[in-house]
Design an enzyme around this catalytic site. Structure first.
Site, PDB file in Angstrom:
ATOM      1  N   CYS A 255      -1.727   9.588  -2.019  1.00 40.19           N
ATOM      2  CA  CYS A 255      -1.854   9.722  -0.570  1.00 40.19           C
ATOM      3  C   CYS A 255      -2.780  10.876  -0.212  1.00 40.19           C
ATOM      4  O   CYS A 255      -3.157  11.037   0.939  1.00 40.19           O
ATOM      5  CB  CYS A 255      -0.481   9.943   0.053  1.00 40.19           C
ATOM      6  SG  CYS A 255       0.304  11.462  -0.501  1.00 40.19           S
TER       7      CYS A 255
ATOM      8  N   LYS B 248       0.813  -1.217   0.000  1.00 41.58           N
ATOM      9  CA  LYS B 248       0.000   0.000   0.000  1.00 41.58           C
ATOM     10  C   LYS B 248       0.851   1.275   0.000  1.00 41.58           C
ATOM     11  O   LYS B 248       0.326   2.360  -0.239  1.00 41.58           O
ATOM     12  CB  LYS B 248      -0.975   0.014   1.182  1.00 41.58           C
ATOM     13  CG  LYS B 248      -0.354   0.211   2.542  1.00 41.58           C
ATOM     14  CD  LYS B 248      -1.431   0.381   3.599  1.00 41.58           C
ATOM     15  CE  LYS B 248      -0.820   0.667   4.961  1.00 41.58           C
ATOM     16  NZ  LYS B 248      -1.836   0.910   5.987  1.00 41.58           N
ATOM     17  N   ASP B 249       2.168   1.152   0.257  1.00 39.13           N
ATOM     18  CA  ASP B 249       3.053   2.315   0.187  1.00 39.13           C
ATOM     19  C   ASP B 249       3.467   2.642  -1.245  1.00 39.13           C
ATOM     20  O   ASP B 249       4.067   3.692  -1.488  1.00 39.13           O
ATOM     21  CB  ASP B 249       4.332   2.074   1.012  1.00 39.13           C
ATOM     22  CG  ASP B 249       4.087   2.121   2.502  1.00 39.13           C
ATOM     23  OD1 ASP B 249       3.057   2.693   2.903  1.00 39.13           O
ATOM     24  OD2 ASP B 249       4.910   1.587   3.252  1.00 39.13           O
TER      25      ASP B 249
ATOM     26  N   ARG C  47      -7.608   8.512   3.941  1.00 36.77           N
ATOM     27  CA  ARG C  47      -8.734   7.583   3.815  1.00 36.77           C
ATOM     28  C   ARG C  47      -9.364   7.339   5.186  1.00 36.77           C
ATOM     29  O   ARG C  47     -10.586   7.454   5.361  1.00 36.77           O
ATOM     30  CB  ARG C  47      -8.257   6.252   3.210  1.00 36.77           C
ATOM     31  CG  ARG C  47      -9.331   5.145   3.210  1.00 36.77           C
ATOM     32  CD  ARG C  47      -8.717   3.814   2.817  1.00 36.77           C
ATOM     33  NE  ARG C  47      -7.633   3.416   3.701  1.00 36.77           N
ATOM     34  CZ  ARG C  47      -7.780   2.716   4.815  1.00 36.77           C
ATOM     35  NH1 ARG C  47      -8.981   2.309   5.188  1.00 36.77           N
ATOM     36  NH2 ARG C  47      -6.741   2.405   5.563  1.00 36.77           N
ATOM     37  N   ARG C  48      -8.540   6.988   6.162  1.00 34.38           N
ATOM     38  CA  ARG C  48      -9.071   6.748   7.503  1.00 34.38           C
ATOM     39  C   ARG C  48      -9.746   7.993   8.061  1.00 34.38           C
ATOM     40  O   ARG C  48     -10.795   7.925   8.700  1.00 34.38           O
ATOM     41  CB  ARG C  48      -7.950   6.280   8.435  1.00 34.38           C
ATOM     42  CG  ARG C  48      -7.463   4.875   8.126  1.00 34.38           C
ATOM     43  CD  ARG C  48      -6.233   4.517   8.933  1.00 34.38           C
ATOM     44  NE  ARG C  48      -5.765   3.166   8.624  1.00 34.38           N
ATOM     45  CZ  ARG C  48      -4.516   2.747   8.764  1.00 34.38           C
ATOM     46  NH1 ARG C  48      -3.591   3.587   9.213  1.00 34.38           N
ATOM     47  NH2 ARG C  48      -4.173   1.513   8.460  1.00 34.38           N
TER      48      ARG C  48
ATOM     49  N   ARG D  70       2.114  10.295  12.743  1.00 37.53           N
ATOM     50  CA  ARG D  70       3.028   9.544  11.893  1.00 37.53           C
ATOM     51  C   ARG D  70       4.109   8.902  12.751  1.00 37.53           C
ATOM     52  O   ARG D  70       4.211   9.136  13.940  1.00 37.53           O
ATOM     53  CB  ARG D  70       3.638  10.451  10.815  1.00 37.53           C
ATOM     54  CG  ARG D  70       2.589  10.944   9.819  1.00 37.53           C
ATOM     55  CD  ARG D  70       3.177  11.490   8.543  1.00 37.53           C
ATOM     56  NE  ARG D  70       4.143  10.553   7.992  1.00 37.53           N
ATOM     57  CZ  ARG D  70       5.380  10.906   7.586  1.00 37.53           C
ATOM     58  NH1 ARG D  70       5.774  12.156   7.666  1.00 37.53           N
ATOM     59  NH2 ARG D  70       6.195  10.003   7.100  1.00 37.53           N
TER      60      ARG D  70
ATOM     61  N   ARG E 161       3.632   5.286  17.452  1.00 38.08           N
ATOM     62  CA  ARG E 161       2.216   5.695  17.443  1.00 38.08           C
ATOM     63  C   ARG E 161       1.492   5.198  18.699  1.00 38.08           C
ATOM     64  O   ARG E 161       0.722   5.932  19.320  1.00 38.08           O
ATOM     65  CB  ARG E 161       1.529   5.176  16.182  1.00 38.08           C
ATOM     66  CG  ARG E 161       2.102   5.763  14.895  1.00 38.08           C
ATOM     67  CD  ARG E 161       1.307   5.326  13.680  1.00 38.08           C
ATOM     68  NE  ARG E 161       2.024   5.628  12.444  1.00 38.08           N
ATOM     69  CZ  ARG E 161       1.446   5.746  11.255  1.00 38.08           C
ATOM     70  NH1 ARG E 161       0.148   5.566  11.132  1.00 38.08           N
ATOM     71  NH2 ARG E 161       2.158   6.010  10.187  1.00 38.08           N
TER      72      ARG E 161
END
Length: 304
Positions: free
Chosen positions: A240, A79-80, A126-127, A144, A150
């Site tokens: 992104c 996904k990166d 998205r989140r 981040r 996190r």
């Protein structure tokens, strides 16, 4: 197979854990060397990825290592990867996919349980968008750093809750949080997939042997899923900066179902749709679904 594979990877604990997963698919006779890279995306943590050049910041330096011959392959969280990868490279293999869900961490079990105006930490547009769509009152703040960082910021009281990927937690053997239903938080394109990238321009026997070998460990089911998801992302010009979900599932009889969702960044509008067809047409399915979703949003590019 008897040869050495030099692997370029980010230095984070999760990235190196994913390298170990890749190595577990190699034959016992294969020697490996890991080149740990601190990317620009790992160094700049006080700004969103969209402000500093996109999620490709995690990838470009690893791509340079394989292009200049310092490494043979690069291992990525799929996904990166941007929809356009470096010229003269290819995604040579993907491994069986992990859980594609998102997880809510904190003292509250669900988004419904959070108090009014609670603060949610995430770096994902998205989140953020789908969280705001479900609970417009919630406050989204940038979070981040690696998984451990996190979680520590959550424990230090900077946020009421944070959202992370289940696959990453599973790979790090961290059992915390509650799965957010996919109906509320549609998954990111290719979330849970590990990609192996290699070159195509060396034109020597070593490159040919390596790419043939990597193809032999490719997981076909995951591969068709990511083809469809990345095609939808590309059609929607996803990056992104774009709140987009794409989630494909290989079905019986060589069919595939692809679900898509796009949203305004503030969550005030969401368009969802799905398409089913033959898995061999995965790229076309992604393109057709993207075109249909743009049409359904009345030509308004709602996700930018």
């Amino acid at each position: 197979m008897k040869f050495k594979i030099r692997i370029a990877s980010r230095k984070s604990k999760l990235a190196l854990c994913q390298v170990e997963i890749v190595k577990s698919y190699f034959d016992l006779g294969i020697e490996t060397e890991i080149l740990e890279v601190t990317t620009a995306g790992d160094q700049i943590l006080n700004k969103s990825l969209s402000e500093i050049g996109g999620k490709g910041l995690f990838i470009k330096e690893l791509e340079n290592f394989i292009l200049d011959g310092s490494a043979d392959i690069a291992v990525h969280s799929m996904k990166d990867m941007e929809t356009e990868i470096a010229k003269n490279t290819q995604i040579s293999a993907v491994l069986p996919r992990g859980d594609r869900s998102d997880v809510l961490l904190g003292k509250y079990s669900t988004l419904d349980d959070l108090p009014y105006n609670a603060v949610i930490g995430t770096s994902s547009v998205r989140r953020a968008a789908f969280t705001k769509s479900y609970r417009p009152d919630l406050v989204i703040k940038l979070l981040r750093g690696n998984v451990g960082t996190r979680i520590q910021k959550l424990e230090d009281g900077h946020f009421d809750a944070i959202i992370l990927a289940q696959a990453g937690l599973d790979r790090l053997k961290i059992s915390v949080g509650t799965t957010i239903p996919k109906e509320i938080m549609p998954p990111a394109a290719t979330q849970g997939a590990i990609a192996i990238q290699s070159t195509t321009n060396k034109n020597n026997q070593n490159e040919k042997d390596l790419n043939n070998y990597l193809f032999s460990i490719n997981d076909s089911k995951t591969y068709f899923e990511i083809l469809a998801e990345r095609s939808l992302l590309k059609t929607l010009d996803g990056s992104c900066r774009s709140p987009i979900s794409a989630s494909a599932y290989v079905l019986e009889n060589d069919h595939l179902k692809l679900y898509g969702a796009i949203a305004r960044p503030d969550g005030t509008k969401v368009v969802k749709s799905e398409i089913t067809g033959l898995k061999k047409d995965a790229v076309l399915l992604g393109k057709n679904l993207g075109i249909e979703m743009i049409s359904r949003s009345n030509g308004e590019v709602i996700y930018k």
